[in-house]
Design an enzyme around this catalytic site. Structure first.
Site, PDB file in Angstrom:
ATOM      1  N   CYS A 128      72.857  23.853  70.344  1.00 32.67           N
ATOM      2  CA  CYS A 128      71.796  24.162  69.238  1.00 32.67           C
ATOM      3  C   CYS A 128      70.859  23.081  69.054  1.00 32.67           C
ATOM      4  O   CYS A 128      69.856  23.295  68.069  1.00 32.67           O
ATOM      5  CB  CYS A 128      72.674  24.616  68.016  1.00 32.67           C
ATOM      6  N   GLU A 139      89.449  21.458  68.121  1.00 35.47           N
ATOM      7  CA  GLU A 139      88.494  21.424  66.927  1.00 35.47           C
ATOM      8  C   GLU A 139      88.862  20.280  66.054  1.00 35.47           C
ATOM      9  O   GLU A 139      90.134  19.956  65.829  1.00 35.47           O
ATOM     10  CB  GLU A 139      88.723  22.922  66.379  1.00 35.47           C
ATOM     11  N   ASP A 171      80.710  23.085  72.912  1.00 38.44           N
ATOM     12  CA  ASP A 171      79.863  23.525  71.904  1.00 38.44           C
ATOM     13  C   ASP A 171      79.623  22.577  70.719  1.00 38.44           C
ATOM     14  O   ASP A 171      80.079  22.947  69.400  1.00 38.44           O
ATOM     15  CB  ASP A 171      80.083  24.952  71.528  1.00 38.44           C
ATOM     16  N   GLN A 176      78.924  31.607  64.155  1.00 35.01           N
ATOM     17  CA  GLN A 176      77.546  31.637  64.771  1.00 35.01           C
ATOM     18  C   GLN A 176      76.818  32.529  63.775  1.00 35.01           C
ATOM     19  O   GLN A 176      77.174  33.624  63.444  1.00 35.01           O
ATOM     20  CB  GLN A 176      77.370  32.290  66.101  1.00 35.01           C
ATOM     21  N   TYR A 219      85.257  21.636  70.776  1.00 32.48           N
ATOM     22  CA  TYR A 219      84.331  21.868  69.545  1.00 32.48           C
ATOM     23  C   TYR A 219      84.810  23.463  69.513  1.00 32.48           C
ATOM     24  O   TYR A 219      83.612  24.238  69.339  1.00 32.48           O
ATOM     25  CB  TYR A 219      82.935  21.414  69.839  1.00 32.48           C
TER      26      TYR A 219
HETATM   27  C1  LIG Z   1      78.476  24.710  66.989  1.00 32.63           C
HETATM   28  S1  LIG Z   1      80.308  24.787  66.275  1.00 32.63           S
HETATM   29  C2  LIG Z   1      80.961  25.760  67.436  1.00 32.63           C
HETATM   30  C3  LIG Z   1      82.254  26.578  67.264  1.00 32.63           C
HETATM   31  C4  LIG Z   1      82.647  27.616  68.297  1.00 32.63           C
HETATM   32  N1  LIG Z   1      82.449  27.014  69.687  1.00 32.63           N
HETATM   33  C5  LIG Z   1      82.151  28.734  68.142  1.00 32.63           C
HETATM   34  O1  LIG Z   1      80.751  29.112  68.785  1.00 32.63           O
HETATM   35  O2  LIG Z   1      82.314  29.561  67.004  1.00 32.63           O
HETATM   36  C6  LIG Z   1      80.785  23.041  66.442  1.00 32.63           C
HETATM   37  C7  LIG Z   1      82.346  23.137  66.086  1.00 32.63           C
HETATM   38  O3  LIG Z   1      82.716  21.582  66.118  1.00 32.63           O
HETATM   39  C8  LIG Z   1      83.551  21.138  65.231  1.00 32.63           C
HETATM   40  N2  LIG Z   1      83.283  19.632  65.360  1.00 32.63           N
HETATM   41  C9  LIG Z   1      82.229  18.799  64.840  1.00 32.63           C
HETATM   42  N3  LIG Z   1      82.293  17.329  65.442  1.00 32.63           N
HETATM   43  C10 LIG Z   1      83.667  17.428  66.065  1.00 32.63           C
HETATM   44  C11 LIG Z   1      84.484  16.525  66.612  1.00 32.63           C
HETATM   45  N4  LIG Z   1      83.957  14.942  66.657  1.00 32.63           N
HETATM   46  N5  LIG Z   1      85.473  16.607  67.320  1.00 32.63           N
HETATM   47  C12 LIG Z   1      85.906  18.135  67.322  1.00 32.63           C
HETATM   48  N6  LIG Z   1      85.287  19.056  66.716  1.00 32.63           N
HETATM   49  C13 LIG Z   1      84.304  18.689  66.160  1.00 32.63           C
HETATM   50  C14 LIG Z   1      82.947  21.629  64.079  1.00 32.63           C
HETATM   51  O4  LIG Z   1      83.954  21.761  63.097  1.00 32.63           O
HETATM   52  C15 LIG Z   1      82.723  23.216  64.402  1.00 32.63           C
HETATM   53  O5  LIG Z   1      83.808  24.100  64.401  1.00 32.63           O
END
Ligand SMILES: C[S@@+](CC[C@H](N)C(=O)[O-])C[C@H]1O[C@@H](n2cnc3c(N)ncnc32)[C@H](O)[C@@H]1O
Length: 440
Positions: free
Chosen positions: A396, A323, A369, A270, A299
């Site tokens: 977001c 993830e 998320d 973040q 995520y």
């Molecule tokens: C907004 S970040 C949130 C990460 C965590 N919740 C944090 O607050 O630190 C979204 C995360 O989802 C992962 N991501 C994106 N698309 C994805 C998918 N289809 N399946 C699994 N993970 C995914 C990204 O690599 C990223 O780490």
């Protein structure tokens, strides 16, 4: 919603027209009309008359039902307009601070209007849209000095700047008032990085040294001579073969409460200095995990929310962080290593959930998320079928959140709470946390 213009001729890019902006639209623009056509204007404010330059929308290059424009001169200012907090940002300047010319309380009022409109338009019915209000992050007084991650662009002559608004041009920049002090103090715009550098990432974590990643396809990490200004800074080179730590191990440390998380220098965390702590607290309270619960953190990044859930679920519980990134998953495994019952798995969330449900898994509580694209219809359907009690959705991007909340309502869930926090001051972006519960 504004009706498209009958004549869908593309915008005559570059032409200047006078526009009076009215209500805000998603994406940080304001709606104006020109000869019956809707024009989305950037760099303006509500109830403001501007001279605006038409720009071509690359997604609608052949035809444009709506036109897009950017304000270049203010004729009658909005009462919300203030001297910009970042004169180098905005039209013909750098991107990343599209509301820097709007008073901070007005930014939150406008973002609230947009959020409420998106919820109404998506037909979210179980949570009154008027109860959705964008609040400041607790302790954030002026919306400055919050960004812990900044990307600089470097032009062919080796000058460090930032990308222009809607453009790939590198524009000079003195400092970034939105960045935390540790980043400003490095003063990277006055540095001439090694030849072949295309970009610089600078990361100021809450624990341990600042890190700089020098990015360029053909850079040779062995040939790098570190300047005195980078003394005490961890440095990596990212070239076409990957990330090469030169000083440090390619990671940074982020402290949340008493816990430290290891994050890849190029990985997601973040951005607002207060965000991780705030979101971790809100998610823990909203999830309400009890001992022995089964929880999924979808995520999950490096395990931020999974760690809180695992502490509450205890050794009798089961918490999985899912993830898509392999490096982030490996770091989540490391970050969660001391928490019995917690683990991290790598995979696409929708596919992972589908497989877990097929093999009989039924979590009590789920936090998700996703990136801006949101969870989407299939994942929402699967979760609404399988989750026992509660889903906490961190977002977001309010447009995809509203869409996904409406899908959950259609599947028999209700929005029990929704908070929106200004974790991106001086931009139109906001962070929201919604709580979904089964209606029966
Ligand atoms: C907004 S970040 C949130 C990460 C965590 N919740 C944090 O607050 O630190 C979204 C995360 O989802 C992962 N991501 C994106 N698309 C994805 C998918 N289809 N399946 C699994 N993970 C995914 C990204 O690599 C990223 O780490």
């Amino acid at each position: 919603m504004a009706a498209p213009h009958a004549d869908d001729a593309p915008a005559p890019a570059g032409r200047m027209i006078t526009l009076t902006c009215d209500r805000p639209a998603a994406g940080g623009t304001f709606v104006a009309r020109h000869e019956g056509r809707v024009v989305f204007v950037r760099g303006s404010a509500p109830a403001e008359t501007v001279i605006a330059r038409l720009v071509e929308d690359p997604q609608e290059a052949a035809k444009a039902r709506f036109w897009r424009a950017e304000a270049v001169e203010v004729l009658e200012p909005s009462t919300d307009r203030v001297p910009t907090v970042w004169p180098e940002a905005g039209t013909d300047g750098v991107g990343g601070a599209d509301w820097a010319h709007i008073a901070l309380p007005a930014q939150r009022r406008i973002a609230t209007e947009v959020l409420q409109e998106l919820l109404s338009r998506a037909k979210v019915t179980t949570f009154p849209p008027e109860d959705a209000q964008v609040e400041p992050a607790p302790g954030d007084r002026d919306g400055l000095g919050w960004r812990t991650r900044v990307r600089y662009a470097v032009d062919a002559a080796g000058r460090v700047g930032m990308r222009g608004w809607r453009s790939h041009d590198v524009r000079p920049v003195g400092s970034d008032p939105l960045a935390v002090r540790a980043i400003s103090e490095l003063d990277l715009p006055s540095w001439t990085p090694p030849r072949g550098t295309e970009a610089l990432d600078v990361i100021a974590p809450s624990d341990g040294p600042v890190a700089v990643v020098i990015i360029g396809r053909d850079l040779d990490p062995a040939a790098l001579e570190l300047p005195a200004r980078l003394d005490g800074v961890d440095v990596s080179v990212q070239n076409s073969s990957g990330l090469h730590p030169v000083r440090g191990d390619g990671t940074v440390r982020e402290k949340v409460g008493e816990r430290s998380f290891v994050v890849a220098q190029t990985g997601f965390w973040q951005s607002h200095r207060l965000a991780a702590e705030l979101l971790a607290e809100v998610v823990a309270a909203d999830l309400g995990v009890r001992e022995g619960d089964t929880v999924w953190d979808l995520y999950g990044g490096v395990g931020l929310f999974a760690a809180g859930a695992a502490r509450a679920a205890g050794a009798a519980g089961s918490v999985v962080s899912v993830e898509g990134g392999t490096r982030a998953t490996a770091l989540a495994t490391r970050n969660l290593g001391d928490l019995p019952g917690a683990r991290a798995e790598n995979g696409d969330c929708t596919q992972w959930v589908k497989r877990a449900i097929t093999s009989g898994a039924r979590p009590n509580r789920v936090v998700l998320d996703p990136p801006r694209a949101g969870a989407g219809a299939e994942l929402m359907r699967l979760l609404c079928e399988a989750v026992g009690e509660r889903i906490v959705y961190v977002s977001c991007e309010p447009s995809t959140l509203a869409r996904d909340l409406a899908a959950a309502e259609a599947a028999g869930w209700r929005v029990a709470d929704l908070r929106a926090v200004d974790l991106f001051p001086h931009t139109h972006h906001i962070e929201s946390i919604a709580v979904l519960e089964r209606t029966a």
